[in-house]
Design a protein around this motif. Structure first.
Motif, mmCIF file in Angstrom:
data_model
loop_
_atom_site.group_PDB
_atom_site.id
_atom_site.type_symbol
_atom_site.label_atom_id
_atom_site.label_comp_id
_atom_site.label_asym_id
_atom_site.label_seq_id
_atom_site.Cartn_x
_atom_site.Cartn_y
_atom_site.Cartn_z
ATOM 1 N N GLN A 170 0.842 -1.108 -0.009
ATOM 2 C CA GLN A 170 0.040 -0.105 0.062
ATOM 3 C C GLN A 170 0.937 1.229 -0.005
ATOM 4 N N ARG A 171 0.165 2.469 -0.176
ATOM 5 C CA ARG A 171 1.038 3.572 -0.349
ATOM 6 C C ARG A 171 1.771 4.055 0.731
ATOM 7 N N ASP A 172 1.269 3.492 2.197
ATOM 8 C CA ASP A 172 1.870 3.772 3.363
ATOM 9 C C ASP A 172 3.067 2.782 3.567
ATOM 10 N N GLY A 173 3.420 1.858 2.631
ATOM 11 C CA GLY A 173 4.451 1.034 2.958
ATOM 12 C C GLY A 173 3.879 0.000 3.648
ATOM 13 N N SER A 174 2.498 -0.503 4.103
ATOM 14 C CA SER A 174 2.270 -1.343 4.560
ATOM 15 C C SER A 174 1.526 -2.675 3.624
ATOM 16 N N LEU A 175 1.485 -3.765 4.372
ATOM 17 C CA LEU A 175 1.002 -4.687 3.482
ATOM 18 C C LEU A 175 -0.645 -4.870 3.695
ATOM 19 N N GLY A 176 -1.278 -4.955 2.566
ATOM 20 C CA GLY A 176 -2.745 -5.032 2.607
ATOM 21 C C GLY A 176 -3.185 -6.300 2.029
ATOM 22 N N TRP A 177 -4.269 -6.919 2.340
ATOM 23 C CA TRP A 177 -4.826 -8.064 1.670
ATOM 24 C C TRP A 177 -5.972 -7.932 1.056
ATOM 25 N N TYR A 178 -6.325 -8.625 -0.201
ATOM 26 C CA TYR A 178 -7.433 -8.270 -0.980
ATOM 27 C C TYR A 178 -8.211 -9.372 -1.587
ATOM 28 N N LEU A 179 -9.355 -9.188 -2.137
ATOM 29 C CA LEU A 179 -9.927 -10.186 -2.836
ATOM 30 C C LEU A 179 -10.149 -9.574 -4.267
ATOM 31 N N VAL A 180 -9.904 -10.686 -5.127
ATOM 32 C CA VAL A 180 -10.106 -10.232 -6.698
ATOM 33 C C VAL A 180 -10.903 -11.217 -7.380
ATOM 34 N N THR A 181 -11.824 -10.908 -8.121
ATOM 35 C CA THR A 181 -12.524 -12.190 -8.575
ATOM 36 C C THR A 181 -11.833 -12.214 -10.290
ATOM 37 N N ALA A 182 -11.914 -13.404 -10.456
ATOM 38 C CA ALA A 182 -11.395 -13.740 -11.878
ATOM 39 C C ALA A 182 -11.878 -13.035 -13.286
ATOM 40 N N ASP A 183 -13.036 -12.751 -12.912
ATOM 41 C CA ASP A 183 -13.855 -12.032 -14.025
ATOM 42 C C ASP A 183 -13.940 -10.713 -14.005
ATOM 43 N N ALA A 184 -13.249 -10.130 -12.954
ATOM 44 C CA ALA A 184 -13.149 -8.561 -12.857
ATOM 45 C C ALA A 184 -12.192 -8.096 -14.052
ATOM 46 N N PRO A 185 -12.468 -6.726 -14.498
ATOM 47 C CA PRO A 185 -11.704 -6.102 -15.507
ATOM 48 C C PRO A 185 -10.309 -5.939 -15.159
ATOM 49 N N GLY A 186 -9.338 -6.072 -15.857
ATOM 50 C CA GLY A 186 -7.799 -5.914 -15.566
ATOM 51 C C GLY A 186 -7.298 -7.150 -15.157
ATOM 52 N N VAL A 187 -7.912 -8.461 -14.952
ATOM 53 C CA VAL A 187 -7.248 -9.505 -14.593
ATOM 54 C C VAL A 187 -7.223 -10.509 -15.741
ATOM 55 N N THR A 188 -5.761 -10.991 -15.911
ATOM 56 C CA THR A 188 -5.454 -11.990 -16.935
ATOM 57 C C THR A 188 -4.934 -13.275 -16.376
ATOM 58 N N VAL A 189 -5.441 -14.228 -16.482
ATOM 59 C CA VAL A 189 -4.948 -15.457 -16.094
ATOM 60 C C VAL A 189 -4.479 -16.429 -16.846
ATOM 61 N N ALA A 190 -3.220 -16.652 -17.098
ATOM 62 C CA ALA A 190 -2.347 -17.636 -18.209
ATOM 63 C C ALA A 190 -1.882 -18.639 -17.328
ATOM 64 N N PRO A 191 -2.107 -20.144 -17.847
ATOM 65 C CA PRO A 191 -1.553 -21.314 -17.447
ATOM 66 C C PRO A 191 0.016 -21.253 -17.482
ATOM 67 N N LEU A 192 0.689 -21.836 -16.618
ATOM 68 C CA LEU A 192 2.079 -22.025 -16.794
ATOM 69 C C LEU A 192 2.539 -23.450 -16.691
ATOM 70 N N SER A 193 3.500 -23.796 -17.427
ATOM 71 C CA SER A 193 4.090 -25.280 -17.315
ATOM 72 C C SER A 193 4.305 -25.505 -15.726
ATOM 73 N N SER A 194 3.828 -26.642 -15.448
ATOM 74 C CA SER A 194 4.261 -27.075 -13.942
ATOM 75 C C SER A 194 4.852 -28.280 -13.698
ATOM 76 N N PHE A 195 5.908 -28.329 -13.130
ATOM 77 C CA PHE A 195 6.694 -29.708 -12.744
ATOM 78 C C PHE A 195 5.597 -30.642 -12.573
ATOM 79 N N ASP A 196 4.775 -30.337 -11.391
ATOM 80 C CA ASP A 196 3.634 -31.193 -10.848
ATOM 81 C C ASP A 196 2.400 -30.876 -11.543
ATOM 82 N N THR A 197 2.268 -31.863 -12.572
ATOM 83 C CA THR A 197 0.897 -31.715 -13.336
ATOM 84 C C THR A 197 -0.366 -32.106 -12.584
ATOM 85 N N THR A 198 -0.195 -32.739 -11.325
ATOM 86 C CA THR A 198 -1.464 -33.053 -10.692
ATOM 87 C C THR A 198 -1.596 -31.738 -9.716
ATOM 88 N N ARG A 199 -1.063 -30.669 -9.882
ATOM 89 C CA ARG A 199 -1.530 -29.266 -9.217
ATOM 90 C C ARG A 199 -0.955 -28.260 -10.160
#
Length: 364
Positions: A170-199
């Motif tokens: 945050q602007r004051d240098g502290s840590l904030g915790w937030y919830l973001v929905t996957a369908d919100a504007p500005g959110v992009t989710v891209a799959p990555l190659s995973s060493f563990d394909t079960t997760r």
């Protein structure tokens, strides 16, 4: 305190183990891993019939009213079967809402997560994700609204998640915790190659994405500590599976006219695995049973995460050797456990990171 599972807890464990052995055998795990990484039918069964996401949630919020002990039993069994469901991210999201949300947020957000209709993902598994000076996400607020910009990676089960828990500077240098929905504007989710394909994992990119701040951010350390204990339980289950597969193979594989389990080197390897597993089991049970004490949890969580990670990696490696090296091939089940061991070891930081965290908290 009696550090033993009750008869009801043991019965619950056996029941869940039977369900998973039937619904998620290795062949099914491989099939799901090759697709989306989510067994939707099993996920719905675990949420509706077994109510696993709701297990340790208080009844006033629609939960089953259990404790972290029952949740640890669940994670141990899911780790034993490498069950391809997003329970970890969803439970960590539930824990974040419980500990850091206000009463209105809990009553509004928990019902969908508890029933599995909404899948949660915890975008804070990197060791530096909770350091405001190094976190890659920034929060900017204006007119009562907060937007997040940055990148979270890797996010387990991020591709199929409906809501993300995101730490941000945050602007004051502290840590904030937030919830973001996957369908919100500005959110992009891209799959990555995973060493563990079960997760499977994903990269979540935020560009001025609208977010909802969790009201009580001072509880974030407990959220991470609970996640560490539950991951330790999951790794314990994986290590137990490695030992079981090794013993079964050592009893059936024959060389020079007798089972290889009769050879001293193989017996020693299995015995060493059993010793480490027994020590880790005691540590996981102690951490789960004393989790109501914040001071105790602050010490046991990093300790048990480091111990369980090292035990799982050792057991997976030893199991490969007991199997004569054939488990180095992707086609063998042990290889799936080895991949899970290495990737889970890195979540929230390495074993060295967690031992340093323990020393810091203990004032050493």
């Amino acid at each position: 305190m009696d550090f033993r599972y009750s008869t009801e807890q043991l019965d619950f464990r056996e029941s869940l183990r039977g369900l998973l052995s039937e619904a998620a055998p290795p062949a099914r795990v491989r099939e799901v891993a090759a697709a989306r990484g989510l067994d939707e039918r099993l996920w719905q069964r675990l949420c509706s019939e077994a109510e696993l996401p709701a297990l340790h949630v208080p009844p006033e919020y629609g939960g089953a009213g259990g404790t972290l002990v029952e949740a640890a039993i669940v994670f141990e069994e899911l780790g034993r079967a490498l069950t391809p469901v997003p329970l970890a991210g969803t439970v960590f999201t539930i824990e974040a809402v419980l500990r850091m949300g206000d009463d209105e947020q809990r009553r509004r957000l928990l019902p969908g997560l508890l029933t599995g209709e909404s899948i949660g993902a915890f975008a804070a598994t990197a060791p530096d994700a909770t350091d405001p000076s190094t976190t890659t996400v920034r929060a900017v607020g204006a007119n009562g609204r907060v937007n997040l910009s940055g990148e979270c990676s890797p996010v387990p089960h991020g591709r199929i998640a409906d809501v993300f828990v995101v730490p941000a500077a945050q602007r004051d240098g502290s840590l904030g915790w937030y919830l973001v929905t996957a369908d919100a504007p500005g959110v992009t989710v891209a799959p990555l190659s995973s060493f563990d394909t079960t997760r499977p994992v994903a990269r979540v990119t935020l560009r001025q994405a609208p977010a909802e701040a969790l009201a009580l951010c001072e509880g974030w350390q407990r959220v991470l500590d609970v996640a560490r204990v539950l991951l330790a339980a999951e790794m314990l289950g994986g290590a137990e599976a490695c030992l079981a597969l090794s013993v079964d193979y050592a009893c059936s594989r024959r060389q020079f006219g007798r089972p290889i389990g009769s050879f001293q080197a193989v017996k020693h390897a299995c015995a060493e695995m059993m010793i480490e597993i027994d020590a880790t089991r005691v540590a996981v049970m102690f951490a789960a049973m004393t989790a109501t004490d914040p001071e105790e949890l602050a010490l046991t969580a990093p300790l048990v995460k480091a111990q369980a990670a090292d035990t799982f990696v050792m057991c997976a490696g030893s199991a490969m050797q007991v199997h004569g090296g054939i488990a180095f091939t992707w086609e063998h089940d042990i290889h799936m456990y080895f991949r899970r061991a290495k990737t889970t070891q890195a979540l929230f930081g390495s074993s060295t990171h967690h031992r340093a965290l323990l020393a810091d908290r203990a004032g050493l």
